[in-house]
Design an enzyme around this catalytic site. Structure first.
Site, short mmCIF file in Angstrom:
data_model
loop_
_atom_site.label_atom_id
_atom_site.label_comp_id
_atom_site.label_asym_id
_atom_site.label_seq_id
_atom_site.Cartn_x
_atom_site.Cartn_y
_atom_site.Cartn_z
N ASP A 16 -6.52 -5.47 -0.81
CA ASP A 16 -6.25 -4.07 0.17
C ASP A 16 -5.77 -3.30 -0.02
O ASP A 16 -5.15 -3.12 -1.46
CB ASP A 16 -5.48 -4.89 1.05
N SER A 17 -5.78 -2.14 0.52
CA SER A 17 -4.39 -1.07 -0.12
C SER A 17 -3.30 -1.42 -0.44
O SER A 17 -2.71 -0.36 -0.97
CB SER A 17 -4.20 0.62 1.06
N TYR A 48 -4.19 3.89 2.42
CA TYR A 48 -5.36 4.56 2.69
C TYR A 48 -6.27 5.33 3.50
O TYR A 48 -6.76 5.95 3.82
CB TYR A 48 -6.30 3.69 2.66
N GLY A 49 -4.97 5.36 4.95
CA GLY A 49 -4.91 5.68 6.54
C GLY A 49 -5.67 7.06 6.39
O GLY A 49 -6.21 7.75 7.21
N CYS A 79 -8.88 -4.86 4.59
CA CYS A 79 -8.81 -3.96 4.84
C CYS A 79 -9.46 -3.04 5.76
O CYS A 79 -10.95 -2.80 5.43
CB CYS A 79 -8.46 -2.48 3.47
N ASN A 80 -9.40 -2.86 7.59
CA ASN A 80 -9.87 -2.06 8.53
C ASN A 80 -10.95 -1.12 7.18
O ASN A 80 -12.07 -0.38 7.66
CB ASN A 80 -9.14 -2.24 8.94
N GLU A 158 4.99 -1.96 4.17
CA GLU A 158 5.11 -2.14 2.12
C GLU A 158 6.52 -2.26 1.84
O GLU A 158 6.72 -2.83 0.80
CB GLU A 158 4.40 -0.65 2.28
N CYS A 190 -5.32 -2.88 11.72
CA CYS A 190 -5.32 -2.47 10.32
C CYS A 190 -4.61 -4.34 9.72
O CYS A 190 -3.49 -4.05 10.59
CB CYS A 190 -4.06 -1.18 10.30
N THR A 191 -4.09 -4.40 8.83
CA THR A 191 -4.27 -5.81 8.63
C THR A 191 -2.67 -5.42 8.04
O THR A 191 -2.18 -7.06 8.18
CB THR A 191 -4.87 -5.97 7.18
N HIS A 192 -2.47 -4.20 7.66
CA HIS A 192 -0.85 -4.68 8.07
C HIS A 192 -0.17 -4.32 9.06
O HIS A 192 1.58 -4.96 9.31
CB HIS A 192 -0.18 -3.12 7.45
#
Ligand code: DGL
Length: 269
Positions: A16-17, A48-49, A79-80, A158, A190-192
């Site tokens: 993922d980012s 990355y968005g 990561c989408n 993060e 979003c995976t976050h």
């Protein structure tokens, strides 16, 4: 068909980012505890968005190369945003590798809504992508879809700030448009974002259904491993290793908190 990278006992690579993909990793671990997993967090380059496709593709190739150098049998793009920007290029470059991507779970959300209004929280990269436009085209006929890019939310996760005042303020701001539109189902695109699920639930209340894609990704991965005779046959718990290029001092602390138990994090170049 799996040819080149085919050893059932080899690990699965997940990237993922940043730390968000750990939300997907948890579902994979829960479903297939015997599989060994290698997680790569590109936190130095998160988010990355709002990056270009070229940038995200280059980072995705870098992470894929790293994971392949570790001998992985399959790659999960947890990561989408990276899926939208890079999955086709990854599949083109590694035609023999099993590659699983992910996209916002619009289909189950459309099936679940009673008000006929679905909210989608995602990065602006995901929401602007051709893949997302195609998802809307396929699944959202007859339903209103309210989208909201959550600029700044990835950075909160993060830093491990899952309940801070600033994270709360940001989420209240972003959820307002969805609530005003009477969305009763919200996709965590979003995976976050699953890491701030409790906070989202506090803000939107118990009647709103939240949909996360991690579980579906894990199930899809399992099916694909089975189809390719790549399921690990060992009757023991697989290993899980974490890699990150985050230079922050508390990287291990944050990743341990998100994973749910202490982990050591190796340095990703
Ligand atoms: N976790 C990612 C996703 O699912 C990327 C977020 C970002 O880096 O902007 O989209």
């Amino acid at each position: 068909m799996q040819k080149q990278f085919s050893s059932p006992s080899a690990p699965i690579g997940v990237f993922d980012s940043g730390v968000g993909g750990i939300s997907v990793l948890k579902h994979i671990r829960a479903l297939m505890p015997q599989e060994s997993l290698i997680y790569a967090a590109d936190s130095k380059h998160a988010p990355y968005g709002n990056q270009t496709h070229e940038f995200i593709q280059a980072r995705s190739f870098h992470l894929a190369e790293f994971l392949l150098s570790q001998g992985v049998k399959a790659l999960v793009v947890a990561c989408n945003t990276a899926t939208a920007a890079a999955i086709s290029s990854l599949r083109e470059r590694y035609p023999d590798l099993l590659i699983i991507g992910m996209e916002p779970a619009l289909k189950p959300a459309v099936a679940a809504t009673k008000t006929g209004v679905v909210g989608v929280l995602a990065t602006s990269g995901t929401l602007k992508s051709a893949q997302f436009a195609a998802l809307l085209e396929h699944y959202a006929q007859g339903v209103e879809v309210v989208t909201q890019a959550c600029i700044g939310l990835v950075e909160c996760v993060e830093k491990g700030e899952l309940t801070s005042l600033s994270t709360t303020a940001l989420l209240k701001q972003y959820l307002q448009s969805l609530l005003s539109a009477k969305a009763d189902t919200i996709v965590l695109g979003c995976t976050h974002y699953p890491f701030v699920r409790a906070l989202i639930e506090d803000i939107v209340g118990g009647d709103v259904v939240l949909i996360d894609t991690g579980d579906a990704v894990a199930k899809h991965l399992k099916n694909r491993l089975q189809d390719n005779q790549l399921m690990c046959a060992l009757d023991e718990l697989g290993s899980v290793s974490f890699w990150s290029n985050n230079e922050a001092d508390d990287t291990e602390k944050v990743m341990s908190a998100l994973w749910g138990s202490p982990v050591s994090v190796a340095r990703l170049i």
